[in-house]
Enzyme design. Sequence first.
Site, mmCIF file in Angstrom:
data_model
loop_
_atom_site.group_PDB
_atom_site.id
_atom_site.type_symbol
_atom_site.label_atom_id
_atom_site.label_comp_id
_atom_site.label_asym_id
_atom_site.label_seq_id
_atom_site.Cartn_x
_atom_site.Cartn_y
_atom_site.Cartn_z
ATOM 1 N N CYS A 2 36.733 35.782 48.352
ATOM 2 C CA CYS A 2 35.763 35.542 49.410
ATOM 3 C C CYS A 2 34.837 36.746 49.565
ATOM 4 O O CYS A 2 35.231 37.881 49.333
ATOM 5 C CB CYS A 2 36.420 35.245 50.751
ATOM 6 S SG CYS A 2 37.540 33.833 50.750
ATOM 7 N N ARG A 27 33.579 38.425 43.194
ATOM 8 C CA ARG A 27 34.856 38.312 43.890
ATOM 9 C C ARG A 27 35.523 36.961 43.660
ATOM 10 O O ARG A 27 36.699 36.785 43.967
ATOM 11 C CB ARG A 27 34.653 38.545 45.394
ATOM 12 C CG ARG A 27 34.145 39.938 45.722
ATOM 13 C CD ARG A 27 33.872 40.107 47.193
ATOM 14 N NE ARG A 27 35.097 40.175 47.973
ATOM 15 C CZ ARG A 27 35.771 41.289 48.216
ATOM 16 N NH1 ARG A 27 35.353 42.431 47.720
ATOM 17 N NH2 ARG A 27 36.863 41.265 48.948
ATOM 18 N N TRP A 75 36.747 31.287 48.568
ATOM 19 C CA TRP A 75 37.734 30.969 47.543
ATOM 20 C C TRP A 75 38.846 30.206 48.246
ATOM 21 O O TRP A 75 39.513 30.734 49.134
ATOM 22 C CB TRP A 75 38.264 32.262 46.916
ATOM 23 C CG TRP A 75 39.105 32.066 45.690
ATOM 24 C CD1 TRP A 75 38.692 31.986 44.402
ATOM 25 C CD2 TRP A 75 40.548 31.978 45.644
ATOM 26 N NE1 TRP A 75 39.766 31.850 43.549
ATOM 27 C CE2 TRP A 75 40.916 31.842 44.283
ATOM 28 C CE3 TRP A 75 41.548 32.003 46.611
ATOM 29 C CZ2 TRP A 75 42.238 31.726 43.878
ATOM 30 C CZ3 TRP A 75 42.876 31.885 46.213
ATOM 31 C CH2 TRP A 75 43.208 31.748 44.855
ATOM 32 N N ASN A 101 37.523 36.127 55.749
ATOM 33 C CA ASN A 101 38.232 36.398 54.499
ATOM 34 C C ASN A 101 39.668 36.728 54.861
ATOM 35 O O ASN A 101 39.920 37.596 55.698
ATOM 36 C CB ASN A 101 37.588 37.581 53.763
ATOM 37 C CG ASN A 101 38.286 37.892 52.442
ATOM 38 O OD1 ASN A 101 39.076 37.101 51.948
ATOM 39 N ND2 ASN A 101 37.989 39.051 51.877
ATOM 40 N N GLY A 102 40.636 36.031 54.256
ATOM 41 C CA GLY A 102 42.045 36.265 54.555
ATOM 42 C C GLY A 102 42.766 34.960 54.824
ATOM 43 O O GLY A 102 42.283 33.878 54.483
ATOM 44 N N GLU A 487 47.705 42.942 27.733
ATOM 45 C CA GLU A 487 46.361 42.973 28.305
ATOM 46 C C GLU A 487 45.363 42.212 27.431
ATOM 47 O O GLU A 487 44.495 41.508 27.949
ATOM 48 C CB GLU A 487 45.912 44.424 28.487
ATOM 49 C CG GLU A 487 44.501 44.606 28.993
ATOM 50 C CD GLU A 487 44.260 44.028 30.386
ATOM 51 O OE1 GLU A 487 43.084 43.960 30.794
ATOM 52 O OE2 GLU A 487 45.232 43.653 31.068
ATOM 53 N N LYS A 491 43.194 38.982 28.693
ATOM 54 C CA LYS A 491 41.731 38.910 28.633
ATOM 55 C C LYS A 491 41.281 37.576 28.033
ATOM 56 O O LYS A 491 40.351 36.946 28.535
ATOM 57 C CB LYS A 491 41.162 40.075 27.796
ATOM 58 C CG LYS A 491 41.182 41.406 28.506
ATOM 59 C CD LYS A 491 40.117 41.547 29.570
ATOM 60 C CE LYS A 491 40.583 41.496 30.976
ATOM 61 N NZ LYS A 491 41.781 42.013 31.464
ATOM 62 N N GLU A 494 41.918 34.775 30.547
ATOM 63 C CA GLU A 494 41.060 34.807 31.728
ATOM 64 C C GLU A 494 39.691 34.198 31.484
ATOM 65 O O GLU A 494 39.186 33.447 32.329
ATOM 66 C CB GLU A 494 40.874 36.259 32.198
ATOM 67 C CG GLU A 494 42.060 36.850 32.909
ATOM 68 C CD GLU A 494 41.799 38.282 33.326
ATOM 69 O OE1 GLU A 494 42.173 38.635 34.452
ATOM 70 O OE2 GLU A 494 41.223 39.051 32.531
ATOM 71 N N HIS A 510 63.241 36.362 18.444
ATOM 72 C CA HIS A 510 64.131 35.821 19.468
ATOM 73 C C HIS A 510 63.494 34.649 20.208
ATOM 74 O O HIS A 510 63.816 34.391 21.370
ATOM 75 C CB HIS A 510 64.531 36.907 20.460
ATOM 76 C CG HIS A 510 65.376 37.982 19.859
ATOM 77 N ND1 HIS A 510 66.716 37.823 19.586
ATOM 78 C CD2 HIS A 510 65.047 39.228 19.440
ATOM 79 C CE1 HIS A 510 67.186 38.935 19.043
ATOM 80 N NE2 HIS A 510 66.201 39.805 18.940
ATOM 81 N N LYS A 609 38.017 38.576 41.899
ATOM 82 C CA LYS A 609 38.115 39.981 41.519
ATOM 83 C C LYS A 609 39.085 40.749 42.406
ATOM 84 O O LYS A 609 39.930 41.486 41.938
ATOM 85 C CB LYS A 609 36.723 40.618 41.596
ATOM 86 C CG LYS A 609 36.680 42.075 41.152
ATOM 87 C CD LYS A 609 36.906 42.197 39.671
ATOM 88 C CE LYS A 609 36.768 43.610 39.179
ATOM 89 N NZ LYS A 609 37.094 43.702 37.752
#
Length: 614
Positions: A2, A27, A75, A101-102, A487, A491, A494, A510, A609
Amino acid sequence: MCGIVGYIGKRDAYPILIKGLKRLEYRGYDSAGVAMAKPDGTLNIYKAKGKVSDLEAYCADKDLTGSVGIAHTRWATHGEPSTVNAHPHYSESKSLAIIHNGIIENYAELKRDLKAKGVEFRSDTDTEVLVQLIEYIKNNRQCDLLTAVRMALHVAIGAYAIGLLDKNDPNQIIAARKQSPLVVGIGEGEFFIASDASPIVEYTDQVVYLEDGSIAVLRLDQDLKVVAIDNTELNPEVHTVDLDLGQIEKGGFDHFMLKEIFEQPECMENAFRGRINREQLEVKLAAIVDNKERLMNARRIIIVACGTSWHAALIGQQLIERYCQIPVSVDYASEFRYRQPVINPDDVLIAISQSGETADTLAAIQLAKEKGAFIYGITNTIASSIARESDAGSYIHVGPEISVASTKAFTGQVAVLTMFAMALAHEKGSISADEYHDVVRELLNIPEKIREVLKLNDSIKLLSRKFTYVRNFLYLGRNFSFPVALEGALKIKEISYIQAEGYPMAEMKHGPISLVDFEMPTVALAMKNSMYEKVRSNIQEVKARNGYVIALVTIGDKAIREIADDVIEIPSTLECLEPLLEIIPLQLFAYHVAVCKGNNVDQPRNLAKSVTVE
């Protein structure tokens, strides 16, 4: 998550609000809206599902005049993404408008109580409950808006950053925060509110970072007033924002992500500046100098982080254990407090977060503080919540990171963790002078070596075209390279929406080796280091099962070139510093695959973000 923007002053508010929302698009969001208050008592709300550009199109024929307004990108948490659930929200009488926001955790209970009193709701959001509660208190208690806000926030449980307009008092914005970031910008006869400083810096460099539990009253032609929830007047510190407008613009690159990948050499140099003495080859971190005894005598170090920061933490774990000889555990901040961790007063908790506002990481800090642990914060954002909650810490100094997919923050975090390990190991005497100077000397060479890796951009772009329609990837690494494999896989997930799994290379047999075939490419991190021969054998195991291998190798490596299908060569460096070079081609590869697929690279679907809610 948000984005909040607000303006009150003499200028036209709408252009400022829209530009601010665009600067907060990184964001993550699914809808957007604005509320405009006018001197005649008109309070208009306009909102749209989708992007800020969709809101602009919807507003094209609307009355947008006025010098007071609030705006929001949402969001979704409570209620699906829709125009109805988008912010701002009216109160029942349409006298008040709120952005938030929250998460209000007890919204269901509050909503039930308000419905029983006859209040009607229009949306499925927890935010509307808050504005309805404020109006109910204001009317029922016959009090002013500030008092109603204070009373409502006493009842509401959860996290919030809010902006509020009242059509009956159009020369005022009330803002408040708890566990969600909110900045107040102070100009000449004008005020701004925003989730961070990026929408504000064009107009003023003077800001106040609201503390938890504080409420700001912004009125035309009056000084900023900040009070606590109990109405105690506060005297907040005014900070000067050191943010170049050019840092939050693309600067000729097609996407922020590509720009930020290419900024990494300069980011490394900024991270080292004032911390590494080039002549004496020594690392000095003020936080370690000032808290040397506490850190040197730590019984254990716990690192908490989320997402990309968690991968950096895994590298930090190896660095600290190897060079400082202190046991280190790494936890997902989102899981940490729920497993009832054992924390002792002689423990040190390192909290890593790019934004400094990650809700789960903040909660982990609060738990550790209650147990008496020493808190060391590593963040990119000056005066962020984590920076303020920490006993000591280090900024990574990589500048604003706008793309949702983190790149330069990762290398900045690894660089700071490396300096932390070197500085502490040197103080403890747990590293020899020769090895200490070797690592510091080579650390100073990393920016130029990253520049060499970035020259591979065109060849990596060409390579990426082969994999536009691939459905799965396997990323493999060992030792320091294993977190890099994680990572790299993150990427590509995402931004390309391709399922990818990072795995320790030796663990492949395994389970994951059963997935290997020609249709699932394997990215193997195979630098010439202490693990080289074992890694080469693991690659041969993949090839023996008809797997397609993209190998990341040291320049001049011929042995792996003979068995891999594609090879990316990068400069050699010390094994402990290889992640700083290895990640660059993986970032470029993910970026170019996503571009080939036509994806929104900077704002991938469903992601935000700054994750300021659980």
